[in-house]
Enzyme design. Structure first.
Site, PDB file in Angstrom:
ATOM      1  N   CYS A   1      -5.252  29.041 -17.659  1.00 44.63           N
ATOM      2  CA  CYS A   1      -4.403  29.069 -16.465  1.00 44.63           C
ATOM      3  C   CYS A   1      -5.075  28.394 -15.274  1.00 44.63           C
ATOM      4  CB  CYS A   1      -3.996  30.494 -16.117  1.00 44.63           C
ATOM      5  SG  CYS A   1      -5.391  31.556 -15.720  1.00 44.63           S
TER       6      CYS A   1
ATOM      7  N   HIS B   1       0.833  -1.200   0.000  1.00 45.68           N
ATOM      8  CA  HIS B   1       0.000   0.000   0.000  1.00 45.68           C
ATOM      9  C   HIS B   1       0.869   1.253   0.000  1.00 45.68           C
ATOM     10  CE1 HIS B   1      -2.360   3.167   2.061  1.00 45.68           C
ATOM     11  NE2 HIS B   1      -3.290   2.747   1.232  1.00 45.68           N
TER      12      HIS B   1
HETATM   13  C1  PEP Z   1      -9.345  29.971 -12.365  1.00 47.39           C
HETATM   14  O1  PEP Z   1     -10.422  30.340 -11.897  1.00 47.39           O
HETATM   15  O2  PEP Z   1      -9.235  29.026 -13.135  1.00 47.39           O
HETATM   16  C2  PEP Z   1      -8.104  30.667 -11.983  1.00 47.39           C
HETATM   17  C3  PEP Z   1      -6.954  30.364 -12.559  1.00 47.39           C
HETATM   18  O3  PEP Z   1      -8.168  31.574 -10.993  1.00 47.39           O
HETATM   19  P1  PEP Z   1      -8.255  31.211  -9.446  1.00 47.39           P
HETATM   20  O4  PEP Z   1      -7.941  29.740  -9.324  1.00 47.39           O
HETATM   21  O5  PEP Z   1      -7.252  32.073  -8.778  1.00 47.39           O
HETATM   22  O6  PEP Z   1      -9.648  31.533  -9.110  1.00 47.39           O
END
Ligand code: PEP
Ligand code: MG
Length: 874
Positions: free
Chosen positions: A822, A438
Site C-alpha cells: 500500500c 514547454h
Molecule cells: C508506507 O509507509 O508505505 C505507508 C503506506 O504508510 P504511510 O505512507 O502512511 O507512512
C-alpha cells in the site's frame, strides 16, 4: 501486379448518384470524410490522415484532392468541380482554424503534398509554407514574435515553389543561398539572422522574375492552384516514372494531393521535423524507428544539409513528448479491429501511466452559455476552471495562502523556471508555442490541462492583463480551459470529474482485467474517495489512514485535547467524543465498498503533527506578553507550549508513532477498534456485508503485534456480545520496517495479512528520510547512483528483496497469508509488475492510479505467459 485504373471506383457523396464524383475529402476536428481503406481514392497518405483523424489523433486539419482529379489533369485538365470543392474545403479549413490563407494578422499557411496509393518516397513534389507573400510574412513575424522563423519560411516557399511550380533550377537558388551564408560566415542554415534571410528573399524574387518573366505570385489562391497542378504533373516526372517502372506500379493511377494546415518544425529549439516507422525499415525489426532534426523543416532531413538524429535520442531530449492515453487506447483498439495486432499486443502497446488521461476532468457544457474567447492548441487534455494569475510566483503564492481554490496560469509561453507555478496550477494557457512547447510537454507529463499557442490572446504580463475578443481579464478573474479541444472559455464553468466510462476505455479494460492475477485496491480515507475508487475499478480498500480523519476541523480540537491530556481518564473523555465521528466515517466506507475488503489502519503518525508549531506558540505568547500580559489565554498558551516541548522529538519519523502509540496508550486502539467493529455490525444489521481488515502500523516485532492484536480481538468480542451480532474481520500488520521483514515468519503467527508499507520500508532500508530526499536526489540521479526516485519506483534489488523474503517467510508460517502493498509504489507500473512476479495478492494505490495499476498488472501476467523476452520496461 498492382491494380490499374479500371479497378478505381471514384468515391461518390452519400446519397448522390454514382456519376457524381466527390473530389475533395476534408479531415479535421476529429472527423474525416474518408477513411483508411480508401487508398485508391485518397492515396496512402490521404487515407492515413483520414484514419488518424477519425481515431482522435492530433492531425493538423486539411483536405485531400483525390486521385481522379490527377487522372483528369493527365487527360487534359481538371473539371471545374475540383476547383469549387477545393475552395469549399479551404473555407472549411479557414473556419476551423480561425485564419485566412495568407491573409490577416494570423495568416493560415498550408503544405501541399503528393500521396499516391503506393509510397513513392521523394519521387514527387511537396511545397511547404504556401500562402506566404510579402505582406503575410510580416504578419507571421509579428504574430510569432520570431522574425527569423517567418523569413526562413518565406525563403523556403519561394525556393520550393520556384523549383517545383515555376521550373527555376534549384541550383540557382542554392547558389544565392550559399553565397549569403558564405558572406555572413555562417555554417548552419538556422543561424541565418532575419536581415540575411531578407537579403536572400530579395535575391530569390529577382531570380524568379528574371527566369520566368513574372513576379513570384502574391495571391495565395493562385499559389494553391498552381501548387496542386504542379504536384499532379510531378506524377509524370522522369524519376517518378522510373520508380513506377522498377516497382511495377501502374502509370495511370495518379496521385492525390494533400493540403494541410502547416505545423512548423522551424519555430525554434522546441520544434522539429522527422520521419517514423513502426518497424526498422532496414532490418524489419519490430521497433519504433525514425530520424529527426530540431528547428528544421521536412526537406532538411531529406536533403542531408544536417545529419538527422535517431528517434531514440528524441526520447532522451524530450521524454514527455508522447501521444495521449486516449489516442493510445483508440489506436490500439482500431488496430485490433483491423486485424493488425492481437488483443495481447494491444495491451502491451499502451503505457500504463497514460491511462491517467481518462481520469482527467471535462467541462460541463450542457445548459451553459459558452463564450469561446479563443482557440489554441489542445496541448494537454482535460479541463481546468480557475482564477487567472500571470506569473508562476503568483500561482504559488495564491495557492499557499489558499486564496484561490483553483488557478489558471496564463503566460506568453512557459519556461522551466515556471515549473513550481505549473505544479500548483489547475490549468495552463499560453498565447505562444506549439504542441511541443514547454507548457505542452510539461503539462502532459503532469496530466494537467493545457491550451497552448492561443494566438488571439494578448497576454500582457507587465500589466497583468489578458486581452482577448475585446475583453480584458485581470488577476483573480475566472476562466475555463478545455485542453481536449483547445478552447479558452469565458467565466467559471463546472467540471465533470473524469471519464472512466469512455466506451473505448471500457472495452480496453475488458481485455485487460481478465488477464491479471493481482487484485487492485485503493488507498482511500473517506467515503468520497472510496466512491471514486469504486468508479475506477477498485476491488477493495488497501489502506485507510485513520489519522487523516482527525485533521478535519470539527475533530482536531478533540484530538488535541486527547493528546494533551495528562491522565488516562482525560484521554478517554476526549476519545469518547471522537468515537461517534470515526464510526460514522467507517459506516460510510463500508457502505461504499459493499462486500469488498476494507483495510483500516490504526493511528500512525507522530502526535506533534496534530499540535500547533512550537515557533508559532512562542510568537503568540510574546505578543500577549507585550500587549495583554494579564490575559488568562497566556497561561493556557504556556501550558500548551510546555506540552508541545515535552512531546517534541528529534526524529519523529522514528519516534512515538505507529503501534508504539497504541501500545503506550491502549485506549486509542480500543476506541478505534470499537468504531470500526461497531460500524461494521451496524452496516451488517442493515443488510450490508462489510469485511473490515484491521491493520497495525510500524510493527517491528511479534511482541508488538501480539500486544495490539490482543486489544483488537478483545474489543471485537466485547462488541459482538453487546450487539448480539458478529462480523468477519481480520487482524494484520504493515510490514514497513526491515526488522518486520526479517522476522516475518514470527509476525505471521499473529498477523492474518501483511501489507507492505514501502514508503517507510524504503525510508528505513535506505536510511533516507522520505521528506528530505529532494535535497540530494537530483545529484544522485545525475551521477547515476539512482536510476529513479526509490520512493516512486521500488528498489527491487534492496527493498524488493526484503519484500520478497518476507512474503516467503510469512507464507511459510501461514500458507494462506494474504499479502499486499500500500506504499506509493502500488501505483507505479514497474513496481506493480514486481509485485506480480513475487506473488502478492494485491496492490493498493491512490484512486487516480487504479487504471494504471490494472494495466500494469495485466501486462505483468502477459509477460509471464509469453516468457522473458517481452519484458518491456525493465
Ligand atoms: C508506507 O509507509 O508505505 C505507508 C503506506 O504508510 P504511510 O505512507 O502512511 O507512512
Ligand atoms: Mg508507513
Amino acid at each position: 501486379m498492382t491494380p490499374g485504373v479500371l479497378e478505381q471506383v471514384p468515391a461518390t457523396k452519400a446519397g448522390s448518384t454514382k456519376t457524381e464524383t466527390q473530389y475533395v475529402f476534408f479531415f479535421g476536428d476529429g472527423k474525416a470524410d474518408g477513411n483508411g481503406k480508401m487508398k485508391d481514392v485518397l492515396g496512402g497518405k490521404g487515407a492515413g490522415l483520414a484514419e488518424m483523424t477519425n481515431a482522435g489523433l492530433p492531425v493538423p486539419p486539411g483536405f485531400t484532392i483525390q486521385t481522379e482529379a490527377c487522372r483528369e489533369y493527365m487527360r487534359g485538365g481538371v473539371s471545374p468541380k475540383v476547383d469549387i470543392e477545393m475552395l469549399d474545403a479551404l473555407h472549411n479549413l479557414e473556419k476551423l482554424q480561425g485564419q485566412k490563407l495568407g491573409a490577416g494578422e494570423n495568416p493560415l499557411l498550408v503544405s501541399v503534398r503528393s500521396g499516391a496509393k503506393f509510397s513513392m518516397p521523394g519521387m514527387m513534389d511537396t511545397i511547404l509554407n504556401l500562402g506566404l507573400n510579402d505582406k503575410a510574412v510580416e504578419a507571421l513575424a509579428k504574430r510569432s514574435g520570431n522574425p527569423r522563423f517567418a523569413y526562413d519560411s518565406y525563403r523556403r516557399l519561394i525556393q520550393m515553389f520556384g523549383d517545383v511550380v515555376l521550373d527555376v533550377p534549384k541550383k540557382k537558388f542554392e547558389h544565392i543561398f550559399d553565397g549569403v551564408k558564405a558572406k555572413k560566415k555562417i555554417k548552419f542554415d538556422y543561424d541565418l539572422q532575419p536581415d540575411a534571410l531578407k537579403e536572400i528573399i530579395a535575391e530569390y524574387k529577382k531570380l524568379v522574375k528574371k527566369d520566368t518573366g513574372k513576379d513570384f505570385p502574391q495571391d495565395p489562391l493562385d499559389q494553391l492552384t498552381a501548387a496542386r497542378d504542379a504536384v499532379f504533373s510531378s506524377w509524370q516526372n522522369a524519376r517518378a516514372k522510373t520508380y513506377r517502372r522498377i516497382n511495377n506500379i501502374d502509370d495511370s493511377i495518379g496521385t492525390a494531393v494533400n493540403v494541410q494546415a502547416m505545423v512548423f518544425g522551424n519555430l525554434g529549439e522546441n520544434s522539429g521535423t522527422g520521419v517514423g516507422f513502426t518497424r526498422n525499415p532496414a532490418t524489419g525489426e519490430h521497433m519504433f524507428f525514425g530520424e529527426y532534426l530540431m528547428n528544421a523543416q521536412g526537406e532538411d532531413v531529406v536533403s542531408g544539409v544536417r545529419t538527422p538524429l535517431s528517434i531514440s535520442e528524441l526520447e532522451k531530449a524530450m521524454p514527455n513528448g508522447k501521444r495521449t492515453g486516449l489516442a493510445a487506447v483508440r489506436v490500439a483498439i482500431d488496430m485490433v479491429r483491423e486485424g493488425l495486432i492481437t488483443q495481447d499486443e494491444a495491451i502491451h502497446r499502451v503505457e500504463p501511466n497514460q491511462l491517467y488521461d481518462f481520469l482527467v476532468p471535462r467541462l460541463v457544457e450542457k445548459g451553459e452559455k459558452i463564450e469561446v474567447l479563443a482557440t489554441g492548441l489542445p496541448a494537454s487534455p482535460g479541463a481546468a476552471v480557475g482564477q487567472i494569475v500571470f506569473t508562476a510566483e503568483e500561482a504559488v503564492k495564491q495557492h499557499q495562502n489558499g486564496a484561490y481554490k483553483s488557478i489558471v496560469l496564463v503566460r506568453g509561453e512557459t519556461t522551466p523556471e515556471d515549473i513550481a507555478g505549473m505544479e500548483v496550477a489547475d490549468g495552463i494557457l499560453t498565447s505562444r508555442g506549439g504542441m511541443t512547447s514547454h507548457a505542452a510537454v510539461v503539462t502532459r507529463g503532469m496530466g494537467k490541462c493545457c491550451v497552448a499557442g492561443a494566438g488571439d490572446c494578448v497576454v500582457d504580463e507587465a500589466r497583468k492583463e489578458l486581452r482577448v475578443k475585446g475583453k480584458t481579464f485581470r488577476q483573480g478573474d475566472y476562466i475555463s480551459l478545455d485542453g481536449t479541444t483547445g478552447r479558452v472559455i469565458a467565466g467559471k464553468l463546472k467540471t465533470l470529474e473524469a471519464q472512466p466510462d469512455d466506451p473505448d476505455l471500457i472495452k480496453f479494460m475488458s481485455w485487460v482485467d481478465p488477464l491479471r492475477k493481482l487484485k487492485i485496491r485503493a488507498n482511500a480515507d473517506i467515503p468520497r474517495d472510496a466512491k471514486q475508487a469504486m468508479l475506477f475499478g477498485a476491488e477493495g480498500i488497501g489502506l485507510c489512514r485513520t489519522e487523516h480523519m482527525f485533521f478535519a476541523e470539527d475533530r482536531i480540537e478533540h484530538m488535541r485535547t486527547m493528546i494533551l491530556a495528562n491522565t488516562e481518564k482525560d484521554r478517554r473523555a476526549a476519545l469518547k467524543k471522537l468515537l461517534p465521528m470515526q464510526r460514522a466515517d467507517f459506516v460510510g466506507l463500508f457502505k461504499a465498498m459493499g462486500s469488498l475488503p476494507v483495510t483500516i489502519r490504526t493511528i500512525d503518525p507522530p502526535l506533534h503533527e496534530f499540535l500547533p508549531k512550537r515557533e508559532d506558540l512562542l510568537v503568540q505568547i510574546q505578543h500577549l506578553v507585550d500587549t495583554k500580559p494579564r490575559s488568562p489565554k497566556l497561561k493556557e498558551l504556556r501550558t500548551l507550549l510546555a506540552r508541545v516541548e515535552e512531546l517534541h522529538e528529534q526524529n519523529p519519523m522514528l519516534g512515538l508513532r505507529g503501534c508504539r502509540l497504541g501500545i503506550k496508550f491502549p485506549e486509542i486502539t480500543e476506541m478505534q477498534v470499537r468504531a470500526i467493529i461497531e460500524a461494521a455490525v451496524a452496516v451488517k444489521l442493515k443488510g450490508g456485508d462489510p469485511h473490515p481488515e484491521i491493520m497495525i502500523p510500524l510493527v517491528g516485532s511479534i511482541e508488538e503485534m501480539r500486544n495490539q492484536s490482543a486489544i483488537v480481538r478483545s474489543v471485537a468480542e466485547e462488541i459482538f456480545k453487546e450487539k448480539g451480532a458478529k462480523v468477519d474481520y481480520m487482524v494484520g500488520t504493515m510490514i514497513e520496517l526491515p526488522r518486520a521483514a526479517l522476522t516475518a515468519d514470527q509476525i505471521a503467527e499473529e498477523a492474518e495479512f501483511f501489507s507492505f508499507g514501502t514508503n517507510d520500508l524504503t525510508q528505513t532500508t535506505y536510511g533516507i528520510s522520505r521528506d528530505d530526499i529532494n535535497s540530494f536526489l537530483p545529484a544522485y540521479l545525475k551521477a547515476g547512483i539512482f536510476k529513479q526516485d526509490p520512493f516512486a519506483t521500488l528498489d527491487q534489488a534492496g527493498v524488493g528483496q526484503l519484500v520478497k523474503g518476507a512474503v516467503a517467510k510469512g507464507r511459510n508460517t501461514r500458507a494462506n497469508l494474504k499479502v499486499g502493498i500500500c506504499g506509493e509504489h502500488g501505483g507505479d507500473p514497474e513496481s506493480v509488475k514486481f509485485c506480480h512476479r513475487i506473488g502478492l495478492n494485491y496492490v493498493s494505490c491512490s484512486p487516480f492510479r487504479l487504471l494504471t495499476a490494472r494495466l500494469a498488472a495485466a501486462q505483468a501476467a502477459l509477460e509471464d505467459k509469453l516468457g522473458d523476452g517481452v519484458h518491456t520496461n525493465k
